[in-house]
Design an enzyme around this catalytic site. Structure first.
Site: not given
Lengths: 276, 276
Positions: B146, B222, B254
């Protein structure tokens, strides 16, 4: 039963579910990993019982078990360690009350109405997961860590023919002779020491043993060796001529770094017997 | 440098250390896994940069990387994601300030004096671990998740000849065009969008590319796809003719359940190039 969360993991699904527990008279939450195979056929299941202060979440996120369970085609169930909620008794100490159910059915106030983790793990949760998920309840194995290792071994030795294999990471091995045990067994079960003895894996090992194979790992640098009393269990296993292996692992402590290191071997050990 | 903790893990040691950082003008904490081989010879190192809200601890306990790093004989370093402490600026939002350093050197008040994560990761922490541990700093690779995937890719493309390989899990791939980016780059770097462009991996990919191989994994489920903008990076990689693989992983989200699932392949990918 309510779905709290579902995350794809190693080709399968790591779920978290909650339900109204009749054993504990409160809402209970558990984690369940289903490998990809469970989309097609019921799969065997490995129970993982957690230690003091843990919820269903700790091992689910830190023990690294899903990788190996996916490889072997085994479901994993991660129960909570006690009843919880505002209406449930508690204690300021980390090792009594919520997070410290000790896998017994409490008979004493203020614990008796909710603290029935033995019945929850032995009866209610198996019935629930057996009916709700693609799990073959004729093929079960059990493991756990610390207080959960105690739970795994005592359940395995008591529930005849339930589990094909049993293992433990640094179990509380002789609670009737340890401050991790006398405090909790006294609080939950009262002063009758005969009731305590059914919850001491070293004593059960001498008396019953376990019909399947046993694997125990214990770190030599565990900060709680004095409380765990692994030597009593090791001695009992040999006295009993138990089919089993007790491994002292040099330099390892009580943490999830220890558990995750040896998780692959525990899952493979159970898989060998679940698929025998 | 102070030792916060050391736990034996997969035959090696998972340490946590703190030190006074000159780049960030505060005490910084990082995790470092050393495989068993590091007792005898300096080993290559894989950097793991974490995402929004994380500390050094999250990936260290939940990504399952140590198993594979031990197998490959690679060190892992887990830096924190921002400066921290009472004297360090912060924001009520989870995505700005402490826990959200975005791997840039802030030039704007109130962030400028402490929020220098680029220099910390690019200069200060490599010098520290290279001098204090048995790590071969000529063999480095980098990954992240991320915000940390953003950091890994931008550092890899900017620091020529530093990293032999780069990978990312669900990176913030086009921050100059996303609310995960314009908010933070504006706050830390001000209104000059030319300064932002040096911190957008899709733009850097078009402009520079990366001299080594790149691996990116992105879950199709996600929950942050609109903010991550993976399509922009995938397009840029192909336009650039970058040596690389961009994988959409069906059904993954995620979370660390996604990361841990593909960690083995990322570590193996880096190992292949670290040991080439």
């Amino acid at each position: 039963m309510k779905t709290v969360s579902e995350n794809r993991s190693f080709g399968g699904m790591q779920g978290v579910y909650s339900h109204e527990s009749s054993a504990c008279s409160c809402e209970m939450t558990f984690g369940l990993f289903l490998p990809e195979e469970a989309r097609h056929v019921p799969v065997p299941v490995l129970w993982y019982l957690s230690g003091l202060t843990c919820t269903h979440d700790n091992a689910m996120t830190k023990a690294g078990a899903q990788a190996w369970a996916a490889q072997e085609g085994i479901a994993l169930v991660f129960p909570d360690t006690s009843p919880r909620g505002e209406g449930v008794a508690n204690d300021d100490a980390y090792d009594l009350g919520q997070g410290a159910g000790f896998y017994v059915n409490a008979t004493q106030a203020p614990w008796a109405p909710h603290f029935r983790m033995w019945d929850y793990i032995a009866e209610e949760l198996p019935a629930l997961i057996g009916s709700e998920f693609a799990i073959d309840m004729d093929r079960q194995a059990i493991t756990g860590h610390s207080m959960g290792g105690h739970g795994a071994l005592t359940l395995a030795m008591t529930l005849k023919d339930r589990f094909v294999s049993a293992s433990a990471f640094a179990p509380i091995a002789n609670p009737t002779q340890s401050d991790w045990g006398t405090k909790q067994l006294g609080a939950y079960l009262g002063d009758d020491r005969a009731a305590w003895q059914k919850h001491d894996s070293s004593l059960l090992m001498i008396e019953h043993g376990f019909d399947g194979p046993v694997l125990v790992d214990q770190g030599t640098s565990d900060q709680f060796l004095d409380l765990l009393k692994p030597e009593t269990l090791a001695e009992a296993m040999v006295k009993r001529r138990q089919d089993g292996v007790f491994r002292m692992q040099k330099g390892y402590d009580h943490s999830y770094f220890f558990i995750s290191t040896f998780m692959e071997e525990h899952v493979a050990f159970h898989a060998e017997h679940l698929y025998a």
